[in-house]
Motif scaffolding. Sequence first.
Motif, mmCIF file in Angstrom:
data_model
loop_
_atom_site.group_PDB
_atom_site.id
_atom_site.type_symbol
_atom_site.label_atom_id
_atom_site.label_comp_id
_atom_site.label_asym_id
_atom_site.label_seq_id
_atom_site.Cartn_x
_atom_site.Cartn_y
_atom_site.Cartn_z
ATOM 1 N N LEU A 34 0.861 -1.178 0.000
ATOM 2 C CA LEU A 34 0.000 0.000 0.000
ATOM 3 C C LEU A 34 0.900 1.231 0.000
ATOM 4 C CD1 LEU A 34 -2.797 1.360 0.241
ATOM 5 C CD2 LEU A 34 -2.558 1.184 2.732
ATOM 6 N N CYS A 63 -9.895 3.580 -9.075
ATOM 7 C CA CYS A 63 -11.046 3.499 -8.182
ATOM 8 C C CYS A 63 -11.778 4.843 -8.101
ATOM 9 C CB CYS A 63 -10.603 3.076 -6.786
ATOM 10 S SG CYS A 63 -10.024 1.374 -6.698
ATOM 11 N N VAL A 99 -4.084 -0.941 -8.101
ATOM 12 C CA VAL A 99 -5.380 -0.406 -7.686
ATOM 13 C C VAL A 99 -5.140 1.031 -7.246
ATOM 14 C CG1 VAL A 99 -7.374 -0.705 -6.185
ATOM 15 C CG2 VAL A 99 -6.105 -2.709 -6.959
ATOM 16 N N ASP A 100 -5.443 1.963 -8.131
ATOM 17 C CA ASP A 100 -5.143 3.369 -7.886
ATOM 18 C C ASP A 100 -6.232 4.029 -7.046
ATOM 19 O OD1 ASP A 100 -3.020 5.026 -8.283
ATOM 20 O OD2 ASP A 100 -3.336 5.305 -10.424
ATOM 21 N N ILE A 102 -7.311 3.514 -3.854
ATOM 22 C CA ILE A 102 -8.196 2.476 -3.329
ATOM 23 C C ILE A 102 -9.179 3.042 -2.307
ATOM 24 C CG2 ILE A 102 -6.560 1.809 -1.519
ATOM 25 C CD1 ILE A 102 -7.500 -1.079 -1.888
ATOM 26 N N GLN A 110 -13.953 -2.410 -1.788
ATOM 27 C CA GLN A 110 -12.693 -2.719 -1.113
ATOM 28 C C GLN A 110 -12.677 -4.159 -0.603
ATOM 29 O OE1 GLN A 110 -12.220 0.153 2.008
ATOM 30 N NE2 GLN A 110 -12.038 1.899 0.629
ATOM 31 N N ALA A 139 -1.528 -1.029 -4.203
ATOM 32 C CA ALA A 139 -2.622 -0.074 -4.073
ATOM 33 C C ALA A 139 -2.056 1.272 -3.660
ATOM 34 C CB ALA A 139 -3.643 -0.563 -3.047
ATOM 35 N N GLN A 141 -3.037 5.363 -2.241
ATOM 36 C CA GLN A 141 -4.051 6.232 -1.667
ATOM 37 C C GLN A 141 -3.395 7.544 -1.241
ATOM 38 O OE1 GLN A 141 -5.865 4.284 1.714
ATOM 39 N NE2 GLN A 141 -4.172 4.726 3.072
#
Length: 302
Positions: A34, A63, A99-100, A102, A110, A139, A141
């Motif tokens: 992450l 996302c 997963v951009d 997230i 999720q 991922a 965030q």
Amino acid sequence: MNHPWVSHLNDQVIGQSKAIKLASIALLSGGHVLLEDRPGTGKTTLARSLASSISATFQRVQCTPDTLPSDILGMELFNPTTGAFERRTGPIFTSILLVDEINRTTPRTQSALLEAMQERQVTLGEVSLKLPEPFFMIATQNPFDGQGTFPLPQAQLDRFLFKLTLAPLSRDSERRLIRNEHLASESFSLQQDELLKMQQEVRDVRFHEAMEDYLLDLMESLRHHRDIEVGPSPRATLAYTMAARAHAYMEGRDYVSPEDIRALALPILGHRIVLTVEASLKTKPSKLIKSVLETIPVPSEV
């Protein structure tokens, strides 16, 4: 580890050698990453560069609040012509998945990733389908934009081996970006069979009983600490052992040392512990982990 693969990544993603090393460790140990940082710091660039350096399939999911589980996993559709359901798989059926953003999608979407991250399979209807080998998810965030975001639950955070931030670029590194030096590096592709071989070699790295006791002492100290409400899970312990093996492997050793365990404590444990309300007002998880780590007797290398 002076491997052409790692050297290529350092040329592609300037000034992020630590994040590259940890992402490589995650890939070699079968974990997921992450990336949490401000917009424009290179999170997607790192993920794309890592994916492009491997001869394996790659998919990217952007996302949004209206992203559905079926947009990632796929679905079964009824065909009125044949009178049967037809399976259409989603982008998750790939070796490298980005997963951009997230935390911009809903908890329902999720949670659709939980089975894939832990069990390496996806259930569509009544059928469970295995994901490719290797399967590696990155991922991203953004940490500072709370509007329109859905924080990841602890159960999902626990499935990420590392939670990483990118290092601030030095003036020289940013100058290299301006001059497009990252675009001048030669292409490199780590073949999939070589990657699988490296993953097997990581699993063969020795983890002596003294190192097991050292790791278990650390985990138990965190679980019973008065300032920690939720400590690291047994799943975290298993992930830690594989990551320590991968770290030793990248350092050119066939055995785990205390340094391997100490070097990975913050990226592995920082997102896995929850402080009490009182403790959260006076300290941070990283500081608490460091203080606990200093209290654990360090065994001699075996």
